[in-house]
Design a protein around this motif. Structure first.
Motif, mmCIF file in Angstrom:
data_model
loop_
_atom_site.group_PDB
_atom_site.id
_atom_site.type_symbol
_atom_site.label_atom_id
_atom_site.label_comp_id
_atom_site.label_asym_id
_atom_site.label_seq_id
_atom_site.Cartn_x
_atom_site.Cartn_y
_atom_site.Cartn_z
ATOM 1 N N ALA A 144 37.462 -30.469 63.523
ATOM 2 C CA ALA A 144 38.694 -31.010 64.435
ATOM 3 C C ALA A 144 39.671 -32.055 63.700
ATOM 4 O O ALA A 144 40.703 -32.132 63.772
ATOM 5 C CB ALA A 144 37.986 -31.677 65.535
ATOM 6 N N ARG A 145 38.916 -33.247 62.624
ATOM 7 C CA ARG A 145 39.828 -33.645 61.944
ATOM 8 C C ARG A 145 40.707 -32.916 61.093
ATOM 9 O O ARG A 145 41.823 -33.453 60.573
ATOM 10 C CB ARG A 145 38.690 -34.696 61.164
ATOM 11 C CG ARG A 145 38.095 -35.796 62.183
ATOM 12 C CD ARG A 145 37.523 -36.805 61.508
ATOM 13 N NE ARG A 145 36.135 -36.335 60.910
ATOM 14 C CZ ARG A 145 35.064 -36.548 61.399
ATOM 15 N NH1 ARG A 145 35.043 -36.917 62.630
ATOM 16 N NH2 ARG A 145 34.055 -36.048 60.814
ATOM 17 N N ILE A 202 31.278 -25.725 71.054
ATOM 18 C CA ILE A 202 32.446 -25.884 70.122
ATOM 19 C C ILE A 202 33.618 -26.136 70.628
ATOM 20 O O ILE A 202 34.573 -26.852 70.243
ATOM 21 C CB ILE A 202 32.304 -24.820 69.150
ATOM 22 C CG1 ILE A 202 30.973 -24.644 68.157
ATOM 23 C CG2 ILE A 202 33.655 -24.635 68.003
ATOM 24 C CD1 ILE A 202 31.172 -23.524 67.279
ATOM 25 N N LEU A 203 34.174 -25.316 71.650
ATOM 26 C CA LEU A 203 35.490 -25.450 72.208
ATOM 27 C C LEU A 203 35.736 -26.844 72.633
ATOM 28 O O LEU A 203 36.824 -27.282 72.358
ATOM 29 C CB LEU A 203 35.868 -24.259 73.168
ATOM 30 C CG LEU A 203 37.201 -24.489 73.874
ATOM 31 C CD1 LEU A 203 38.324 -24.132 72.740
ATOM 32 C CD2 LEU A 203 37.259 -23.236 74.821
ATOM 33 N N PRO A 204 34.901 -27.425 73.423
ATOM 34 C CA PRO A 204 35.130 -28.993 73.953
ATOM 35 C C PRO A 204 35.343 -29.812 72.787
ATOM 36 O O PRO A 204 36.115 -30.765 72.843
ATOM 37 C CB PRO A 204 33.968 -29.463 74.615
ATOM 38 C CG PRO A 204 33.521 -28.008 75.364
ATOM 39 C CD PRO A 204 33.872 -27.027 74.270
ATOM 40 N N ILE A 205 34.714 -29.704 71.832
ATOM 41 C CA ILE A 205 34.779 -30.680 70.647
ATOM 42 C C ILE A 205 36.256 -30.489 69.783
ATOM 43 O O ILE A 205 37.018 -31.445 69.346
ATOM 44 C CB ILE A 205 33.904 -30.319 69.509
ATOM 45 C CG1 ILE A 205 32.360 -30.492 69.965
ATOM 46 C CG2 ILE A 205 33.857 -31.081 68.164
ATOM 47 C CD1 ILE A 205 31.143 -30.168 69.135
ATOM 48 N N ILE A 206 36.807 -29.159 69.697
ATOM 49 C CA ILE A 206 38.099 -28.879 68.829
ATOM 50 C C ILE A 206 39.210 -28.798 69.672
ATOM 51 O O ILE A 206 40.458 -28.589 69.444
ATOM 52 C CB ILE A 206 37.900 -27.894 68.043
ATOM 53 C CG1 ILE A 206 37.904 -26.439 68.815
ATOM 54 C CG2 ILE A 206 36.657 -28.115 67.022
ATOM 55 C CD1 ILE A 206 38.005 -25.315 67.751
ATOM 56 N N GLU A 255 40.808 -30.528 71.831
ATOM 57 C CA GLU A 255 42.077 -31.697 71.785
ATOM 58 C C GLU A 255 42.873 -31.766 70.472
ATOM 59 O O GLU A 255 44.185 -31.675 70.548
ATOM 60 C CB GLU A 255 41.399 -33.105 71.927
ATOM 61 C CG GLU A 255 42.209 -34.208 71.964
ATOM 62 C CD GLU A 255 41.960 -35.591 72.080
ATOM 63 O OE1 GLU A 255 42.404 -36.655 71.911
ATOM 64 O OE2 GLU A 255 40.601 -35.589 72.508
ATOM 65 N N ALA A 256 42.073 -31.045 69.376
ATOM 66 C CA ALA A 256 42.819 -31.076 68.044
ATOM 67 C C ALA A 256 43.823 -29.979 68.093
ATOM 68 O O ALA A 256 44.967 -29.709 67.778
ATOM 69 C CB ALA A 256 41.991 -31.026 67.000
ATOM 70 N N LEU A 257 43.373 -28.949 68.893
ATOM 71 C CA LEU A 257 44.102 -27.719 68.869
ATOM 72 C C LEU A 257 45.473 -27.772 70.013
ATOM 73 O O LEU A 257 46.642 -27.464 69.483
ATOM 74 C CB LEU A 257 43.550 -26.433 69.650
ATOM 75 C CG LEU A 257 42.358 -25.790 68.912
ATOM 76 C CD1 LEU A 257 41.346 -24.773 69.709
ATOM 77 C CD2 LEU A 257 42.718 -25.131 67.452
#
Length: 489
Positions: free
Chosen positions: A380-381, A414-418, A420-422
């Motif tokens: 995500a970073r 996985i989706l909840p982690i990334i 926001e980045a998307l």
């Protein structure tokens, strides 16, 4: 009966003839030739003591020729009678022990050419196998090779000038002026090691631990041609001399430790990793604990040094070999990559992402589940990186079918982690390519699980609303403070 006794006495006197000390070499004459190590004495516990005869399969001992003080041409080995070839071979080895100053091309030009032609002849003679080389000849040949190749390497450019060490990738390649001669010496050593006529039981007396250790020290040579020869020779020694294998692995391990934790400079890391790639490929399954410790303590920490770009391709190959042989090591490798993940070096980050893709391709779902939370936080970073190559490279992970299948199976985490980045990329990333790739990944998740995607979108909207509320409250507080200050002023 008397004739038999006399005959036996003659045989005994012949084999008991005294042998000159092979370590004694002639000094140079005048300024032409330098002293080829006259006082070098190599002690080997496995070798016969002084005064003992060295024979090979019952062959008569060949007496060492008297020391030579000048370099003069000798008859060709092929023209000499078979009975005299071993003695002539020893004399030619003496010529090759003389050392010269190769920085001055014109100095001792005649002697240099004689030595070069002699070395070429020795290579042909060893390669042809036309005559069985006795043990004493083998010993003298290894001594001669050592005198020529085991030397103090010239200081690196940054050490010689006192300048700050630059990136090894940007430095000019150093070319050793003595290489035309050294190359032939290395060729002779290689032919000796790979020759089917070389008896391993005899050769291991001379190519011992001390010899191998000195050979490894030469991998720090800045001349890439020398390192290539060393790589081939050490690989052949590892293959032929099974007794040396644990020692070679341990010695390479120590070189890596010194490079990682002390110097961060060593010219031959890439070549050593190439050798290890072949060695790891031959490891039996299940792997020994010793090999797993080598992965954790030496290979994974090699991601730490700054000049990783020089050897990353070879390092990545070694790492993938471990994961392919034992998929349970994937979690260890991924956590190791995350531990040494670069913070400010974007080019290094791109290398890590490329290696990560290869590791994930060999990873099974159960192993990914152990490390997916810290892994996708890092991803995500990378998605939000302002360096477009980093953001683009991490988005390419979704072009890999196996990785997409792993993500799909674990999308609830996985989706909840990334997510926001998307979302941030689709709204505000400056690079159009990154923006387009992010939209594709976003559509992919929407197709995988529309309900989960909508839930993540609602949570993101709620989080944004809370953040907006906090921001408005903060601005209101500052406005009140400004108004209070204006009233007092």
């Amino acid at each position: 009966m008397l004739k038999k006794i006399i005959k036996g006495s003659k045989k005994y006197s012949k084999s008991d003839s005294t042998v000159r000390d092979a370590g004694s070499r002639p000094p140079g004459s005048g300024n032409t030739v330098s002293d080829p190590n006259p006082n070098v004495v190599v002690n080997h516990a496995s070798r016969p003591g002084q005064g003992a005869t060295n024979t090979n399969s019952g062959s008569p001992a060949v007496p060492l020729p008297p020391p030579m003080t000048t370099v003069e041409p000798l008859p060709l080995l092929r023209d000499a009678p078979v009975s005299e070839r071993q003695y002539l071979f020893l004399r030619k080895l003496q010529i090759c022990c003389f050392q010269f100053d190769f920085n001055d091309v014109l100095k001792s030009a005649r002697e240099k050419e004689i030595k070069r032609q002699t070395l070429l002849e020795l290579v042909d003679f060893t390669q042809s196998g036309s005559s069985k080389t006795t043990e004493i000849c083998q010993e003298e040949m290894i001594k001669m090779i050592g005198i020529n190749i085991f030397r103090s390497l010239p200081p690196a450019f940054h050490e010689n000038t006192g300048q700050v060490a630059s990136d090894p990738e940007e430095e000019e390649h150093y070319l050793d002026p003595s290489w035309p001669h050294l190359q032939i010496v290395y060729e002779l050593l290689l032919r000796y090691v790979v020759s089917s006529d070389t008896d391993t039981k005899v050769a291991k007396k001379y190519i011992d631990h001390s010899f191998v250790l000195k050979l490894l020290d030469l991998f720090d040579s800045e001349d890439i041609r020398e390192r290539e020869f060393l790589k081939t020779i050490l690989h052949r020694i590892y293959g032929k001399f099974m007794v040396h294998r644990p020692f070679i692995r341990k010695a390479i391990n120590n070189i890596f430790y010194r490079f990682i934790y002390e110097t961060e400079r060593y010219s031959g890391i890439g070549e050593l990793l190439e050798i290890l790639g072949s060695i790891i490929n031959g490891f039996a399954v299940p792997m020994k604990e010793e090999h797993k410790l080598f992965l954790v303590r030496a290979l994974i920490p090699l991601h730490k040094p700054k000049p990783i770009g020089v050897y990353h391709q070879q390092l990545s190959y070694c790492i993938i070999q471990f994961v392919e042989k034992d998929y349970k090591l994937a979690d260890t490798v991924i956590r190791g990559l995350l531990k040494y993940w670069p913070l400010t070096n974007c080019q290094k980050e791109v290398l890590f992402l490329g290696e990560l893709e290869e590791v994930l391709e060999a990873t099974q779902c159960t192993e990914l589940q152990r490390c997916m939370v810290p892994l996708f936080r890092q991803i995500a970073r990378c998605l939000n990186s302002l360096h477009f190559q980093v953001a683009e490279r991490v988005l390419f992970l979704w072009n890999n079918e196996h990785i997409v299948s792993l993500i799909s199976l674990n999308r609830q985490v996985i989706l909840p982690i990334i997510f926001e980045a998307l979302e941030r990329n689709t709204r505000s990333h400056w690079n159009q390519a990154v923006h387009g790739l992010t939209l594709n990944v976003r559509k992919m998740f929407m197709g995988m699980d529309p309900e989960l995607f909508d839930e993540c979108q609602r949570e993101f909207a709620a989080k944004e609303a809370r953040a907006q509320e906090v921001e408005e409250q903060r601005e209101m507080t500052w406005k009140k403070l400004a108004d209070a200050a204006a009233e007092r002023g």
